[in-house]
Design a protein around this motif. Sequence first.
Motif, PDB file in Angstrom:
ATOM      1  N   GLU A  48      14.293  13.848   6.393  1.00 42.16           N
ATOM      2  CA  GLU A  48      13.650  13.456   7.644  1.00 42.16           C
ATOM      3  C   GLU A  48      12.423  12.572   7.452  1.00 42.16           C
ATOM      4  OE1 GLU A  48      13.123  16.828  10.230  1.00 42.16           O
ATOM      5  OE2 GLU A  48      11.927  15.533  11.562  1.00 42.16           O
ATOM      6  N   LYS A  49      11.619  12.872   6.428  1.00 42.06           N
ATOM      7  CA  LYS A  49      10.370  12.115   6.329  1.00 42.06           C
ATOM      8  C   LYS A  49      10.578  10.673   5.834  1.00 42.06           C
ATOM      9  CE  LYS A  49       8.238  13.244   1.883  1.00 42.06           C
ATOM     10  NZ  LYS A  49       7.130  13.783   1.171  1.00 42.06           N
ATOM     11  N   VAL A  50      11.801  10.339   5.389  1.00 45.67           N
ATOM     12  CA  VAL A  50      12.093   8.955   4.981  1.00 45.67           C
ATOM     13  C   VAL A  50      12.659   8.204   6.202  1.00 45.67           C
ATOM     14  CG1 VAL A  50      13.558   7.504   3.512  1.00 45.67           C
ATOM     15  CG2 VAL A  50      12.543   9.600   2.590  1.00 45.67           C
ATOM     16  N   PRO A  51      12.052   7.071   6.582  1.00 41.40           N
ATOM     17  CA  PRO A  51      12.587   6.314   7.731  1.00 41.40           C
ATOM     18  C   PRO A  51      14.067   5.985   7.508  1.00 41.40           C
ATOM     19  CG  PRO A  51      10.486   5.393   6.992  1.00 41.40           C
ATOM     20  CD  PRO A  51      10.867   6.445   5.997  1.00 41.40           C
TER      21      PRO A  51
ATOM     22  N   GLU B 296       0.909   8.698   0.781  1.00 36.63           N
ATOM     23  CA  GLU B 296       2.258   8.385   0.295  1.00 36.63           C
ATOM     24  C   GLU B 296       2.842   7.251   1.126  1.00 36.63           C
ATOM     25  OE1 GLU B 296       4.324  12.360  -1.173  1.00 36.63           O
ATOM     26  OE2 GLU B 296       3.508  12.556   0.851  1.00 36.63           O
ATOM     27  N   GLY B 297       3.701   6.434   0.502  1.00 39.33           N
ATOM     28  CA  GLY B 297       4.356   5.359   1.249  1.00 39.33           C
ATOM     29  C   GLY B 297       5.509   4.793   0.439  1.00 39.33           C
ATOM     30  N   LEU B 298       6.427   4.120   1.136  1.00 39.10           N
ATOM     31  CA  LEU B 298       7.616   3.564   0.482  1.00 39.10           C
ATOM     32  C   LEU B 298       7.717   2.064   0.744  1.00 39.10           C
ATOM     33  CD1 LEU B 298      10.202   6.268   1.665  1.00 39.10           C
ATOM     34  CD2 LEU B 298       9.198   6.069  -0.630  1.00 39.10           C
ATOM     35  N   CYS B 299       8.138   1.322  -0.276  1.00 43.20           N
ATOM     36  CA  CYS B 299       8.420  -0.110  -0.134  1.00 43.20           C
ATOM     37  C   CYS B 299       9.862  -0.351  -0.531  1.00 43.20           C
ATOM     38  CB  CYS B 299       7.597  -0.944  -1.110  1.00 43.20           C
ATOM     39  SG  CYS B 299       5.889  -1.019  -0.742  1.00 43.20           S
ATOM     40  N   ALA B 300      10.510  -1.305   0.120  1.00 47.52           N
ATOM     41  CA  ALA B 300      11.890  -1.643  -0.261  1.00 47.52           C
ATOM     42  C   ALA B 300      12.025  -3.168  -0.364  1.00 47.52           C
ATOM     43  CB  ALA B 300      12.859  -1.091   0.783  1.00 47.52           C
ATOM     44  N   GLY B 301      13.174  -3.619  -0.866  1.00 46.90           N
ATOM     45  CA  GLY B 301      13.470  -5.055  -0.940  1.00 46.90           C
ATOM     46  C   GLY B 301      12.424  -5.807  -1.744  1.00 46.90           C
ATOM     47  N   PRO B 302      12.074  -7.027  -1.317  1.00 47.30           N
ATOM     48  CA  PRO B 302      11.128  -7.848  -2.091  1.00 47.30           C
ATOM     49  C   PRO B 302       9.734  -7.226  -2.184  1.00 47.30           C
ATOM     50  CG  PRO B 302      12.083  -9.100  -0.239  1.00 47.30           C
ATOM     51  CD  PRO B 302      12.605  -7.710  -0.134  1.00 47.30           C
ATOM     52  N   ASP B 303       9.438  -6.266  -1.283  1.00 49.54           N
ATOM     53  CA  ASP B 303       8.109  -5.629  -1.336  1.00 49.54           C
ATOM     54  C   ASP B 303       7.926  -4.753  -2.571  1.00 49.54           C
ATOM     55  OD1 ASP B 303       7.185  -6.854   0.918  1.00 49.54           O
ATOM     56  OD2 ASP B 303       7.844  -5.248   2.264  1.00 49.54           O
ATOM     57  N   ILE B 304       9.034  -4.356  -3.207  1.00 49.58           N
ATOM     58  CA  ILE B 304       8.882  -3.540  -4.433  1.00 49.58           C
ATOM     59  C   ILE B 304       8.167  -4.375  -5.495  1.00 49.58           C
ATOM     60  CG2 ILE B 304      10.083  -2.318  -6.282  1.00 49.58           C
ATOM     61  CD1 ILE B 304      12.310  -1.657  -4.366  1.00 49.58           C
ATOM     62  N   ARG B 305       8.655  -5.593  -5.660  1.00 49.66           N
ATOM     63  CA  ARG B 305       8.027  -6.456  -6.669  1.00 49.66           C
ATOM     64  C   ARG B 305       6.566  -6.757  -6.287  1.00 49.66           C
ATOM     65  NH1 ARG B 305      11.615  -9.725  -6.853  1.00 49.66           N
ATOM     66  NH2 ARG B 305      12.515  -9.483  -8.926  1.00 49.66           N
ATOM     67  N   ARG B 306       6.350  -7.049  -5.025  1.00 48.03           N
ATOM     68  CA  ARG B 306       4.977  -7.368  -4.571  1.00 48.03           C
ATOM     69  C   ARG B 306       4.045  -6.177  -4.787  1.00 48.03           C
ATOM     70  NH1 ARG B 306       5.316  -9.032   1.351  1.00 48.03           N
ATOM     71  NH2 ARG B 306       3.157  -9.691   1.097  1.00 48.03           N
ATOM     72  N   LEU B 307       4.579  -4.980  -4.538  1.00 44.25           N
ATOM     73  CA  LEU B 307       3.751  -3.776  -4.721  1.00 44.25           C
ATOM     74  C   LEU B 307       3.357  -3.605  -6.189  1.00 44.25           C
ATOM     75  CD1 LEU B 307       2.794  -0.991  -3.251  1.00 44.25           C
ATOM     76  CD2 LEU B 307       4.589  -0.035  -4.673  1.00 44.25           C
ATOM     77  N   LEU B 308       4.318  -3.782  -7.084  1.00 45.53           N
ATOM     78  CA  LEU B 308       4.011  -3.592  -8.512  1.00 45.53           C
ATOM     79  C   LEU B 308       2.986  -4.624  -8.987  1.00 45.53           C
ATOM     80  CD1 LEU B 308       7.570  -2.725  -9.890  1.00 45.53           C
ATOM     81  CD2 LEU B 308       5.627  -1.173  -9.634  1.00 45.53           C
ATOM     82  N   GLU B 309       3.115  -5.848  -8.474  1.00 42.83           N
ATOM     83  CA  GLU B 309       2.135  -6.888  -8.851  1.00 42.83           C
ATOM     84  C   GLU B 309       0.748  -6.535  -8.314  1.00 42.83           C
ATOM     85  OE1 GLU B 309       5.444 -10.489  -8.852  1.00 42.83           O
ATOM     86  OE2 GLU B 309       3.945 -10.390  -7.243  1.00 42.83           O
ATOM     87  N   PHE B 310       0.719  -6.035  -7.082  1.00 44.36           N
ATOM     88  CA  PHE B 310      -0.556  -5.652  -6.467  1.00 44.36           C
ATOM     89  C   PHE B 310      -1.176  -4.478  -7.229  1.00 44.36           C
ATOM     90  CE2 PHE B 310      -2.766  -3.013  -3.239  1.00 44.36           C
ATOM     91  CZ  PHE B 310      -3.805  -3.894  -2.936  1.00 44.36           C
ATOM     92  N   TRP B 311      -0.340  -3.480  -7.544  1.00 43.81           N
ATOM     93  CA  TRP B 311      -0.797  -2.247  -8.215  1.00 43.81           C
ATOM     94  C   TRP B 311      -1.433  -2.547  -9.568  1.00 43.81           C
ATOM     95  CZ3 TRP B 311       1.997   0.433 -12.409  1.00 43.81           C
ATOM     96  CH2 TRP B 311       1.526   1.729 -12.660  1.00 43.81           C
ATOM     97  N   ARG B 312      -0.774  -3.436 -10.361  1.00 45.00           N
ATOM     98  CA  ARG B 312      -1.298  -3.686 -11.714  1.00 45.00           C
ATOM     99  C   ARG B 312      -2.699  -4.298 -11.653  1.00 45.00           C
ATOM    100  NH1 ARG B 312       2.606  -8.803 -13.394  1.00 45.00           N
ATOM    101  NH2 ARG B 312       1.585 -10.213 -11.960  1.00 45.00           N
ATOM    102  N   GLY B 313      -2.978  -5.102 -10.628  1.00 42.75           N
ATOM    103  CA  GLY B 313      -4.314  -5.690 -10.497  1.00 42.75           C
ATOM    104  C   GLY B 313      -5.300  -4.705  -9.887  1.00 42.75           C
ATOM    105  N   PHE B 314      -4.851  -3.995  -8.868  1.00 40.02           N
ATOM    106  CA  PHE B 314      -5.709  -3.069  -8.121  1.00 40.02           C
ATOM    107  C   PHE B 314      -6.261  -1.973  -9.031  1.00 40.02           C
ATOM    108  CE2 PHE B 314      -6.421   0.495  -5.230  1.00 40.02           C
ATOM    109  CZ  PHE B 314      -6.932  -0.097  -4.088  1.00 40.02           C
TER     110      PHE B 314
END
Length: 462
Positions: free
Chosen positions: A256-259, A217-235
Amino acid sequence: MTAQASAELYSLLHQQFKGDLLRPDDAGYEASRGIWNGMFDRRPALISRCADLSDVQNAIRAAVETGTLTALRCGGHSLAGFSTCEGGMVIDLSQMRQVAVDAEARRARFAGGCLLGSIDTATQKAGLVFPSGVVSHTGASGLVLGGGTGWLTRRFGLSCDSVEGFTLVTADGSFIRANARENADLFWALRGGGGNFGVVTEFEVRLHPLASVLLAEGLCAGPDIRRLLEFWRGFMADAPIDLKWNIDLRLAAHIEKVPPVLRGRPVAGSSLVWTGDPEAGRRYLERALFLCNKDSVRISALPFLELQTMADSDFPHGRRYYTKSGYFSYLDDATIDQMVEAASTIPSSQTQIELAYLGGAAGQVDAKETAFGDRSAPFIMNLLANWPEPSKDEAHISWVRGLFNKLRPAMKPGVYVNFMSGDEQDRVPEAYRERWERMVAVKSHYDPKNFFRLNQNVLPRN
Ligand SMILES: Cc1cc2nc3c(=O)[nH]c(=O)nc-3n(C[C@H](O)[C@H](O)[C@H](O)COP(=O)(O)OP(=O)(O)OC[C@H]3O[C@@H](n4cnc5c(N)ncnc54)[C@H](O)[C@@H]3O)c2cc1C
């Protein structure tokens, strides 16, 4: 339903009925009338809690004779509220939860009232699994009859792909079997066609060996959300069938488990399940999560039963829920932009944009083999609003509808019936598309008067 009609229904049933018949003044009625989605606060005239197949037969015959509107209930998780009705009767299968596992043959039979958790608990005693959904208090009947997706879909196929036979009671009160040899058309239609054809009292299924998985499990925020979705669709296009990777866009919880730096912000939450070799999997999962906030990443081995219950408390009974869903062949940049933008307007902390990638074993089954809708569109999106206050209905429903309408032009026609709301009957033919005519033919044969109509309804021919 008039008081006279309701009394007639009761008098036809009560002498031979072995389960419970609950009327509005009976103890137990209030506790039994609610369903999971708190939007549907309805009062049936009678809840027939069946003890066995003959109770189901008697309930159907009495309802037909008195012209009573009838709802079917297994786990009560219908997002659309189909498992209850105002006036009318509910056929409630919650007393029919037997599971019999044949470990050697890797087969099981389970009754029509089972929750997913009852099946998982029984099959895990033999180190086996039936591929189903992600919340253990969901009913197996509704889920399997609509298709059934979950953590194991890419590895072992949809839930309905592991079904070898059904026993059901049809609208004339007779019980029949549907499998590859008997009533083959009905067998085809029941694998994706929902509750349109009868009350399924028993499922015969294939099981698969699996006792634990790796969960990342992991979380992305800010501009990384878009980068993650782009990465995911290819991966995901090249990912092995051992990997299931779901992404939720939502507001990060204050837990607690969320930074702390992410709490309350729009995030993309990734949940990856790996069912193959753990050592190879760990390296693979680390690579997949490289964009996530380092303090949010967790990778651990998990017993299957823990995986199957970890989301249970996120979707409690009695809250208010509204959903709209669809498929994409590809997530183009503009669609990703719209989703990212929408994440910042999400109206409550439990509401989310859920994204899953199908493919794998589910995508390898020929579309003609079952009634289940599109297997070829790999991206499934579910907009799920979840809130407690009736005063906020309008805000949540209009957020879902507004976003759906914006995204709709980029979607592929099609929808998964189990992720539909009750106001979408006009989309039912879209769910079956080229399979529609065959669905209508099977419905016309087995339920010509549309007795089973509280569902994603297929109208029989006149
Ligand atoms: C918290 C939650 C999590 C979910 N997770 C997933 C998931 O991971 N994967 C997935 O694919 N779906 C999932 N769903 C959607 C789920 O598949 C549907 O809501 C499904 O209808 C639930 O089944 P049920 O038996 O609990 O529903 P019920 O409300 O009891 O029944 C729904 C309908 O199913 C039919 N039905 C029920 N029992 C029978 C029967 N014995 N014979 C014939 N027809 C019957 C009837 O038409 C009835 O109206 C989830 C839903 C919820 C609420």
